[in-house]
Design an enzyme around this catalytic site. Structure first.
Site, PDB file in Angstrom:
ATOM      1  N   MET A 143      -9.603   6.976  -0.373  1.00 35.72           N
ATOM      2  CA  MET A 143     -10.415   7.523   0.821  1.00 35.72           C
ATOM      3  C   MET A 143     -11.221   8.728   0.568  1.00 35.72           C
ATOM      4  SD  MET A 143      -7.547   6.495   4.104  1.00 35.72           S
ATOM      5  CE  MET A 143      -6.947   4.940   4.068  1.00 35.72           C
ATOM      6  N   MET A 191     -12.460   2.808  -0.254  1.00 35.65           N
ATOM      7  CA  MET A 191     -13.094   3.235   0.836  1.00 35.65           C
ATOM      8  C   MET A 191     -14.056   4.387   0.705  1.00 35.65           C
ATOM      9  SD  MET A 191      -9.805   2.181   3.368  1.00 35.65           S
ATOM     10  CE  MET A 191      -8.653   2.377   1.762  1.00 35.65           C
ATOM     11  N   MET A 244     -10.204  -6.670   6.600  1.00 34.19           N
ATOM     12  CA  MET A 244      -9.233  -5.563   7.289  1.00 34.19           C
ATOM     13  C   MET A 244      -8.989  -6.029   8.731  1.00 34.19           C
ATOM     14  SD  MET A 244      -9.553  -3.096   5.208  1.00 34.19           S
ATOM     15  CE  MET A 244      -8.587  -1.857   6.272  1.00 34.19           C
ATOM     16  N   HIS A 248      -1.195  -1.713  -4.098  1.00 35.75           N
ATOM     17  CA  HIS A 248      -2.578  -1.497  -3.547  1.00 35.75           C
ATOM     18  C   HIS A 248      -3.006  -0.040  -3.440  1.00 35.75           C
ATOM     19  CE1 HIS A 248      -5.718  -2.744  -0.702  1.00 35.75           C
ATOM     20  NE2 HIS A 248      -5.374  -1.886   0.071  1.00 35.75           N
ATOM     21  N   ASP A 299      -5.306  -6.702   5.344  1.00 37.66           N
ATOM     22  CA  ASP A 299      -5.030  -5.388   5.110  1.00 37.66           C
ATOM     23  C   ASP A 299      -5.019  -4.541   6.245  1.00 37.66           C
ATOM     24  OD1 ASP A 299      -6.446  -2.595   2.814  1.00 37.66           O
ATOM     25  OD2 ASP A 299      -4.586  -2.707   4.391  1.00 37.66           O
ATOM     26  N   HIS A 325      -8.306   0.118  -3.502  1.00 37.73           N
ATOM     27  CA  HIS A 325      -9.250  -0.337  -2.362  1.00 37.73           C
ATOM     28  C   HIS A 325     -10.159   0.822  -2.180  1.00 37.73           C
ATOM     29  CE1 HIS A 325      -9.352  -1.150   2.063  1.00 37.73           C
ATOM     30  NE2 HIS A 325     -10.334  -1.172   1.637  1.00 37.73           N
ATOM     31  N   ASP A 361      -5.109   2.813  -1.658  1.00 38.27           N
ATOM     32  CA  ASP A 361      -6.099   3.173  -0.788  1.00 38.27           C
ATOM     33  C   ASP A 361      -6.787   4.506  -0.849  1.00 38.27           C
ATOM     34  OD1 ASP A 361      -4.112   1.398   1.608  1.00 38.27           O
ATOM     35  OD2 ASP A 361      -6.163   0.872   1.127  1.00 38.27           O
ATOM     36  N   SER A 365       0.830  -1.261   0.034  1.00 36.36           N
ATOM     37  CA  SER A 365       0.032   0.101   0.033  1.00 36.36           C
ATOM     38  C   SER A 365       0.798   1.147   0.065  1.00 36.36           C
ATOM     39  CB  SER A 365      -0.904   0.034   1.228  1.00 36.36           C
ATOM     40  OG  SER A 365      -1.220   1.257   1.433  1.00 36.36           O
TER      41      SER A 365
HETATM   42  C1  DX5 Z   1      -6.384   1.467   6.059  1.00 39.51           C
HETATM   43  C2  DX5 Z   1      -5.317   0.980   4.933  1.00 39.51           C
HETATM   44  C3  DX5 Z   1      -3.826   0.604   5.525  1.00 39.51           C
HETATM   45  C4  DX5 Z   1      -3.018   0.278   4.400  1.00 39.51           C
HETATM   46  C5  DX5 Z   1      -1.863  -0.401   5.110  1.00 39.51           C
HETATM   47  O1  DX5 Z   1      -7.529   2.065   5.630  1.00 39.51           O
HETATM   48  O2  DX5 Z   1      -5.963   0.196   4.124  1.00 39.51           O
HETATM   49  O3  DX5 Z   1      -4.524  -0.846   6.172  1.00 39.51           O
HETATM   50  O4  DX5 Z   1      -3.507  -0.107   3.296  1.00 39.51           O
HETATM   51  O5  DX5 Z   1      -1.319   0.268   6.330  1.00 39.51           O
HETATM   52  P1  DX5 Z   1      -0.351  -0.429   7.401  1.00 39.51           P
HETATM   53  O6  DX5 Z   1       0.282  -1.243   6.550  1.00 39.51           O
HETATM   54  O7  DX5 Z   1       0.598   0.761   7.680  1.00 39.51           O
HETATM   55  O8  DX5 Z   1      -1.117  -0.910   8.540  1.00 39.51           O
HETATM   56 ZN    ZN Z   2      -6.291  -1.048   1.841  1.00 42.74          ZN
END
Ligand code: DX5
Ligand code: ZN
Length: 238
Positions: free
Chosen positions: A50, A81, A150, A46, A188, A79, A48, A21
């Site tokens: 948001m 969100m 998650m 990946h 994740d 991903h 993320d 990520s």
């Molecule tokens: C949360 C993200 C994180 C990210 C990974 O919404 O999806 O989980 O991908 O972050 P680390 O590996 O730093 O927990």
């Molecule tokens: Zn993610």
């Protein structure tokens, strides 16, 4: 092909694939980070995404992903969100994401949303939050390529791994295997050289790793190698 190892009873061979990520990467160097990750041998990137509504953070949109697309040959997985993502999905596919994961908690009509992804030629996936049961995706398992569990509450990198999610990973692994589905079980959040071991033993095969990659003083390639190695060792009881 991601590294593999026989599982504890030697019956099946499971992969251990790191899905980096870039949420916690230096956004002023995202392009270089993508090429560095490709050189480190990862199998995908990946992203993320948001929206500040479904999760209390805003990260990046399709234009950022599109700017990195020409730099590497790796598959991009988004991903999302994002609340009610249907209208945004075409932009992420056009930006070069060949996999799109959505949250059932954010979709009024999840089955229809997964169809929007598939109709655009991308691979649909679902991501479920810590409090969301496996049953929420049971009736769409035939419509997805991956289920992401998650192991933190979504919104930020660098959070602590929620070990109780291993029970959900085991449940999903069993469901996928019993139905003989070609569905990847992914985790994740909070995945490190330590937490990958129980997560791999629970049945995960793709591991989203963010901050643990970028805080390794020996660099990203070292982190990918160490975390992957620990995941494989956990599968063989090493
Ligand atoms: C949360 C993200 C994180 C990210 C990974 O919404 O999806 O989980 O991908 O972050 P680390 O590996 O730093 O927990
Ligand atoms: Zn993610």
């Amino acid at each position: 092909m991601a590294p593999t190892a026989p599982d504890a009873n030697g019956a099946t061979t499971r992969t251990v694939e790191i899905a980096p990520s870039v949420l916690n990467a230096d956004f002023s160097r995202l392009g270089e980070t993508c090429t560095e990750l490709e050189r480190a041998g990862v199998g995908r990137i990946h992203w993320d995404v948001m929206d500040g509504q479904f999760v209390p953070n805003i990260s990046m949109g399709p234009a950022v992903i599109a700017s990195c697309r020409p730099l590497v040959d790796l598959p991009f997985e988004a991903h999302l969100m994002v609340r009610e993502p249907d209208g945004l999905i075409p932009d992420f596919v056009a930006a070069g994401c060949s996999r799109v994961l959505v949250h059932p908690e954010a979709c009024t009509h999840l089955h229809r949303t997964l169809g929007v992804i598939a109709d655009l030629g991308a691979e649909p996936g679902v991501a479920i939050n810590p409090a969301t049961p496996t049953s929420s995706v049971e009736w769409v398992l035939e419509d997805v390529r991956q289920v992401l569990v998650m192991t933190v509450n979504p919104g930020f990198g660098g959070q602590a791994y929620i070990a109780s999610m291993e029970g959900k990973v085991e449940e999903l692994r069993d469901l996928v295997d019993r139905r003989g589905l070609d569905v990847q079980v992914e985790v994740d959040g909070g995945i490190t050289a330590d937490t990958i071991e129980p997560a791999a033993r629970a049945g995960a095969e793709v591991f989203v790793v963010g901050s643990a990659l970028f805080r390794d003083p020996l660099g990203v390639a070292h982190a990918v190698e160490e975390i992957t190695g620990n995941g494989l060792a956990a599968l063989t009881g090493g």
